[in-house]
Design an enzyme around this catalytic site. Structure first.
Site, mmCIF file in Angstrom:
data_model
loop_
_atom_site.group_PDB
_atom_site.id
_atom_site.type_symbol
_atom_site.label_atom_id
_atom_site.label_comp_id
_atom_site.label_asym_id
_atom_site.label_seq_id
_atom_site.Cartn_x
_atom_site.Cartn_y
_atom_site.Cartn_z
ATOM 1 N N LYS A 54 0.843 -1.206 0.000
ATOM 2 C CA LYS A 54 0.000 0.000 0.000
ATOM 3 C C LYS A 54 0.874 1.251 0.000
ATOM 4 O O LYS A 54 0.641 2.190 -0.762
ATOM 5 C CB LYS A 54 -0.923 0.009 1.238
ATOM 6 C CG LYS A 54 -2.079 -0.971 1.094
ATOM 7 C CD LYS A 54 -2.839 -1.165 2.387
ATOM 8 C CE LYS A 54 -3.856 -2.297 2.201
ATOM 9 N NZ LYS A 54 -4.484 -2.731 3.435
ATOM 10 N N GLN A 98 -4.632 -1.432 9.535
ATOM 11 C CA GLN A 98 -4.502 -2.776 8.951
ATOM 12 C C GLN A 98 -5.095 -3.820 9.900
ATOM 13 O O GLN A 98 -4.742 -3.868 11.079
ATOM 14 C CB GLN A 98 -3.014 -3.076 8.674
ATOM 15 C CG GLN A 98 -2.775 -4.379 7.952
ATOM 16 C CD GLN A 98 -3.375 -4.426 6.542
ATOM 17 O OE1 GLN A 98 -3.234 -3.501 5.756
ATOM 18 N NE2 GLN A 98 -4.073 -5.514 6.239
ATOM 19 N N ASP A 121 -11.245 3.264 3.434
ATOM 20 C CA ASP A 121 -11.630 1.855 3.278
ATOM 21 C C ASP A 121 -13.141 1.734 3.086
ATOM 22 O O ASP A 121 -13.626 0.712 2.606
ATOM 23 C CB ASP A 121 -11.250 1.079 4.555
ATOM 24 C CG ASP A 121 -10.079 0.144 4.317
ATOM 25 O OD1 ASP A 121 -9.791 -0.148 3.147
ATOM 26 O OD2 ASP A 121 -9.469 -0.302 5.307
#
Ligand code: NAD
Length: 302
Positions: A54, A98, A121
């Site tokens: 990422k 995460q 997200d």
């Protein structure tokens, strides 16, 4: 092979190039770039490699990126404090925690503490609500469903009036993609059915799908005879079905398969995504797109 392959690896490159160009333009006009922070707690190897990818991708498209790695024993309060810090940080447009988090931390509490306007997200309840309402309300579609929709659109598949059947009702894939496909607008306006473990006759539903989106996590679940000739088949499933030695590195790597019998399905479908190299590469790409969007919302240019 009858079906056209929809390659996530190729679409990813196109989108990342578009994002890079847009970031450069915004930098020139407004003097800012999108900022993304990834918070990693502990040393789970899979999480570490996702975070590295990422951050690498964020760097590639010209973002300001921070990898905030914390030790496994970080308290819940300390983690909430970190989120508060990044919620207030003007240089940060996207906050990503995460998962999974260590057991002593309440995952829901942590995710709900992220400012919904930095929740790139798209899992915060406010963003789930915005997705449900649709139209101008939608800010950050969750990344995997957003990637699926982008692939369908870029492949030139007609979605308006199409029968879409989604296999799976998870909060990260099945439910959001079903919601997105039924909204009015580009790449949607479809008639949607969700099937799941409680469905009586999976085959009959799949057989009438113009667009079949499969996210069950069961290798070979979708049989060739369930596929409507000429339809678009999006296989989201990623299943480890064995191991092999990589020719490149000489190391052991997983053999992956989707939820669809690809070899047979590609002779019947009109379009199909491979596994690996299909939906997989789209998720991080759409995370970048959401982070860019977040800055654009802030600048009033979205
Ligand atoms: P999940 O386990 O949360 O949900 C699976 C869903 O499939 C459930 O709703 C269940 O009802 C349904 N299902 C399972 N077995 C079924 C069966 N036999 N018949 C009918 N329905 C059935 O999984 P998820 O998180 O939605 O992920 C699904 C798959 O997609 C997994 O293989 C996962 O690895 C993959 N995935 C890939 C990406 C990506 O490529 N970027 C992202 C997320 C998930």
């Amino acid at each position: 092979m009858a079906a056209k392959l929809i390659k996530g690896t190729e679409i990813r490159e196109q989108i990342l190039e578009e994002i890079t160009a847009e970031v450069a333009e915004i930098k020139e006009k407004h003097g800012v770039v999108p900022g993304l922070v990834t918070i990693l707690v502990g040393e789970n190897p899979a999480s570490m490699s996702y975070v590295t990818l990422k951050i690498k991708t964020a760097h590639r498209v010209g973002f300001h990126e921070i990898q905030d790695s914390q030790s496994e024993d970080l308290s819940e309060d300390a983690l909430l404090g970190l989120i508060d810090k990044y919620n207030k940080d003007e240089t940060i447009n996207g906050i990503l925690v995460q998962l999974p988090l260590p057991k002593h931390v309440d995952e829901k509490k942590v995710l709900n503490a992220i400012d919904p306007d930095k929740d790139v997200d798209g899992f915060h309840p406010v963003n789930v609500g915005r997705l449900m309402i649709g139209g101008g309300e939608l800010k950050f579609p969750p990344c995997t469903p957003a990637g699926i929709q982008e692939m369908i659109v870029r492949a030139g598949v007609e979605t308006k009036g199409a029968e879409v059947v989604v296999v799976g009702r998870s909060n990260i894939v099945g439910k959001p993609i079903a919601n997105m496909m039924l909204q009015k607008g580009v790449g949607a306006n479809s008639t949607v059915t969700i099937v799941h473990t409680g469905t009586k006759d999976l085959a009959s539903h799949c057989q009438r799908a113009d667009i079949l989106i499969v996210a069950a996590g069961v290798p070979g679940l979708v049989k060739p005879e369930w596929i409507k000739p000429g339809s678009c088949v999006i296989d989201v499933g990623v299943n480890r079905i064995g191991e092999k030695i990589s020719e490149k590195t000489g190391k052991k790597i997983a053999i992956l398969s989707g939820d669809v019998d690809f070899d047979a399905a590609k002779e019947i479908a009109g379009w199909i995504t491979p596994v690996p190299g299909g939906v997989g590469p789209m998720t991080i790409t759409m995370l970048m797109k959401n982070t860019l969007k977040s800055l654009k919302f802030k600048l009033g240019i979205a």
